[in-house]
Design an enzyme around this catalytic site. Structure first.
Site, PDB file in Angstrom:
ATOM      1  N   GLY A 285    -105.318 -19.786 -28.268  1.00  0.00           N
ATOM      2  CA  GLY A 285    -104.738 -21.043 -29.055  1.00  0.00           C
ATOM      3  C   GLY A 285    -103.654 -20.431 -28.002  1.00  0.00           C
ATOM      4  O   GLY A 285    -103.770 -20.367 -26.846  1.00  0.00           O
ATOM      5  N   SER A 286    -103.040 -21.294 -28.146  1.00  0.00           N
ATOM      6  CA  SER A 286    -101.764 -21.524 -27.693  1.00  0.00           C
ATOM      7  C   SER A 286    -100.902 -20.682 -27.676  1.00  0.00           C
ATOM      8  O   SER A 286    -100.078 -20.836 -26.292  1.00  0.00           O
ATOM      9  CB  SER A 286    -100.985 -22.662 -28.171  1.00  0.00           C
ATOM     10  OG  SER A 286    -101.183 -23.668 -28.562  1.00  0.00           O
ATOM     11  N   THR A 287    -101.238 -19.269 -27.694  1.00  0.00           N
ATOM     12  CA  THR A 287    -100.451 -18.427 -27.021  1.00  0.00           C
ATOM     13  C   THR A 287    -100.881 -18.694 -25.975  1.00  0.00           C
ATOM     14  O   THR A 287    -100.112 -17.019 -24.556  1.00  0.00           O
ATOM     15  CB  THR A 287    -100.648 -17.467 -27.832  1.00  0.00           C
ATOM     16  OG1 THR A 287    -102.828 -16.925 -28.107  1.00  0.00           O
ATOM     17  CG2 THR A 287    -100.129 -17.214 -29.527  1.00  0.00           C
TER      18      THR A 287
END
Length: 683
Positions: free
Chosen positions: A300-302
């Site tokens: 995801g956004s990591t």
């Protein structure tokens, strides 16, 4: 004369028989002595070697002994696993005279089902184990019963003094002292004690009383120990806070990892739910699984800080570059990419700060598939990290030729590529280590192959530091998605992740994985703290479910290590107090402090842009004062700095609300008329 002659003859006859008797006795004794000497000669010369061997077998016996399994320690020498000697109970079914009575007695004292015991007593095997661990009291009761065919043997049982601490990492052993999971399996060859055959001398009663030169006392047959990089105290902090995060958010499971950046050593690797390896039986493979190294998920956004670092490294974007985030919906390749909030034009740092999927997708499209795929490989995606964990996952990175334009866009914000938590920690270790690859390490002794891996550079130092500053904004600046990880007096950086999980029938379902990765401190980090919470409900955002746990782990770890600073040095060199003065002030005073803080943030951005080199700032040709209303503060400052103007800021927020001079007015000349921007938060 005749009478005398007869007497003489009788006397002579008696005398002759005496001689015969004496002769016979002499011959008998001669034959007896001859026989004895012959027998003695035969025993000594002919049968001597065979008889000597039989005599040795009666008094000497060879026995097989197995050494104890080696111990496992943490980095400070604290015991994590140890083998203790215990008694195992076994039976020889052919020697059991009364199976029913024996089964009834053993089932009672061993607390086993009588039917199961009877089946073992009547089996066709020559030897059957009933229990591998028998307590002293139970063993004494069984010995007193003197049951035929029932015997004891010395065995070693594995004992974990800390219970479930690091249980998935440690693993456990099975029957025969064989490592089945975790470190027990990975280092089974080193830990397992060797078998030794030695000779003992016994007395007439069979009691052993002497070890010869081949004896066990001189043989090193115990297994060798293993020392991990794990700190059991930090492991305890991670497990306790992880349990709180999972249970508070009604989640399915969780993972936490703490890494020491200068050495790459893993200080904690926690998984929840826990299990107690001392139980030995009935351990579920799912519970015993080390999710941190074996399970894969979409980050995801990591992924966004890593994407931005790659784009900056390739000079595809600059820190001041801006992208139109399409007000939250971006139609691309017959799909719609969405943001959680509506954003307009955002600079790169704001894309990371507010976690815009659309902005990340556009950066990825500008970077291109070949370069992004190459950086994924450099970061370690698609291959195991090399940690000594049996069955470590390699993640999922599809071949470059299989990428479509949509794949490039989605993988830029962490969808379509899968990694293990350990792989993600390895990737962020590169970013924290100023762009140089350094392998994660779990074992301090013996030295493993990880320690011998040659480092290589992935990102330049200035690129890594730029992204570190962006991650700091995620936690400390307005609209940052990781603000719940803030620690007063300590600057940390971080990135939230909210990954939608694949559904059971294809596509994406309604389950999520919330995560947060932090750098402590934000610039030139010394520690990485990462927490992932699987399927939290009702909230699933990483900033809500994972960031608070990271905050608590960081606080407790730094306090334990004596590293909590009294004050922290900001990126621009100014010192911030350990406890904000507004903490105990009145509401009005707190509001004023918040306003001052917002202004200091904006002033910092002005200084960053003003101090940039000309090549780092996009040239803006504007002949009259433009309309800054609704424009991001950073973009407005870029335009003003190009004109040599440093504006005065009023209000709070990072969006321009109004301005002075008005739009369309001529630029201030030598009269140095003050330029004012009024700020507001986005609605």
């Amino acid at each position: 004369m005749r009478a005398a002659t007869a007497a003489d003859r009788q006397q002579a006859t008696v005398r002759d028989w005496s001689r015969v008797k004496l002769t016979c006795v002499g011959v008998f004794f001669c034959l007896a002595w001859l026989g004895l000497w012959s027998r003695a000669g035969y025993l000594q010369i002919v049968a001597g070697p065979e008889l000597a061997e039989k005599a040795i077998r009666q008094h000497l016996a060879s026995e097989v002994d197995k050494g104890a399994r080696g111990e496992i320690y943490d980095r400070g020498g604290r015991l994590l696993a140890k083998s203790v000697e215990c008694e195992a109970l076994f039976v020889r079914p052919r020697e059991v005279t009364d199976p029913d009575r024996t089964a009834a007695f053993l089932a009672k004292v061993l607390r086993m089902k009588e039917q199961r015991v009877r089946q073992k007593l009547t089996s066709n095997s020559s030897m059957v184990y009933l229990s591998w661990r028998v307590g002293d009291r139970t063993a004494a009761r069984i010995r007193e019963a003197s049951l035929p065919g029932v015997y004891f043997s010395k065995e070693y049982a594995r004992f974990y003094p800390n219970g479930h601490l690091a249980s998935q990492l440690m693993g456990f052993v099975g029957v025969g002292d064989v490592g089945l999971e975790g470190m027990e399996k990975a280092f089974d060859t080193r830990l397992t004690g060797r078998q030794a055959k030695y000779v003992v001398q016994r007395d007439a009663s069979g009691r052993r009383f002497f070890f010869d030169s081949q004896g066990r006392e001189l043989a090193d047959i115990n297994g060798h120990g293993v020392r991990l990089t794990i700190d059991s105290q930090i492991q305890f902090f991670a497990e306790e806070e992880l349990e709180k995060a999972v249970t508070a958010n009604n989640a399915k499971a969780g993972t936490a990892i703490v890494v020491h950046v200068p050495t790459g050593e893993v200080l904690a690797m926690a998984n929840y739910p826990f299990f107690n390896p001392n139980v030995g039986r009935g351990i579920s493979p799912r519970v015993a699984r080390n999710h941190a190294a074996l399970d894969v998920f979409e980050p995801g956004s990591t992924m966004k800080p890593l994407l931005v670092a790659a784009a900056l490294q390739e000079r595809v974007v600059r820190p001041t570059s801006t992208f139109n985030c399409e007000n939250g919906k971006f139609a691309f390749a017959n799909r719609v990419i969405k943001d959680t909030h509506s954003y307009g034009v955002l600079p790169v740092n704001m894309i990371v700060r507010v976690s815009s999927n659309i902005g990340a997708a556009k950066i990825g499209l500008q970077l291109g598939s070949p370069r992004l795929h190459a950086y994924f490989e450099k970061l370690g995606f698609g291959r195991p990290t090399g940690l000594p964990i049996s069955g470590e996952g390699k993640g999922l990175l599809r071949p470059l030729k299989a990428w479509s334009p949509l794949d490039l866009a989605t993988q830029s914000f962490g969808q379509g590529v899968a990694v293990t938590p350990a792989q993600l920690a390895q990737a962020f270790l590169i970013l924290a280590n100023d762009g140089v690859y350094k392998p994660l390490r779990l074992v301090a002794e013996p030295e493993d192959a990880q320690a011998k891996r040659a480092p290589y550079r992935v990102f330049d130092v200035d690129v890594s530091r730029t992204v570190q500053r962006m991650m700091r904004e995620v936690v400390h600046e307005e609209h940052g998605t990781g603000r719940t990880a803030r620690i007063p007096g300590l600057e940390i950086g971080g990135k939230t992740g909210t990954a939608q999980k694949a559904g059971p029938h294809g596509g994406y379902g309604n389950k999520y994985l919330g995560s947060f990765v932090s750098f402590v401190p934000a610039i030139s980090p010394e520690y990485i703290v990462m927490v992932m919470v699987d399927e939290p409900e009702p909230s699933h955002y990483g900033g809500v479910v994972a960031a608070p746990a990271v905050r608590e782990i960081t606080l407790r770890t730094l306090s334990y290590l004596g590293r909590m600073p009294e004050s922290v040095q900001l990126a621009d060199g100014a010192a911030a107090p350990a406890v904000p003065p507004a903490a105990s002030a009145t509401p009005a005073a707190r509001a004023q402090a918040d306003a001052s803080k917002a202004l200091s943030v904006a002033d910092k951005e002005i200084m960053e842009i003003a101090q940039s080199t000309p090549t780092e700032v996009k040239t803006v040709e504007v002949h009259a004062v433009p309309n800054f209303s609704g424009m991001p503060l950073r973009r407005a400052i870029e335009i003003l700095v190009q004109k040599g103007i440093v504006p005065r800021l009023e209000g709070q927020g990072l969006i321009v609300n109004k301005q002075s001079p008005a739009p369309g007015a001529p630029w201030p000349g030598d009269n140095k008329k003050e330029f004012v921007l009024w700020l507001s938060r986005p609605s």
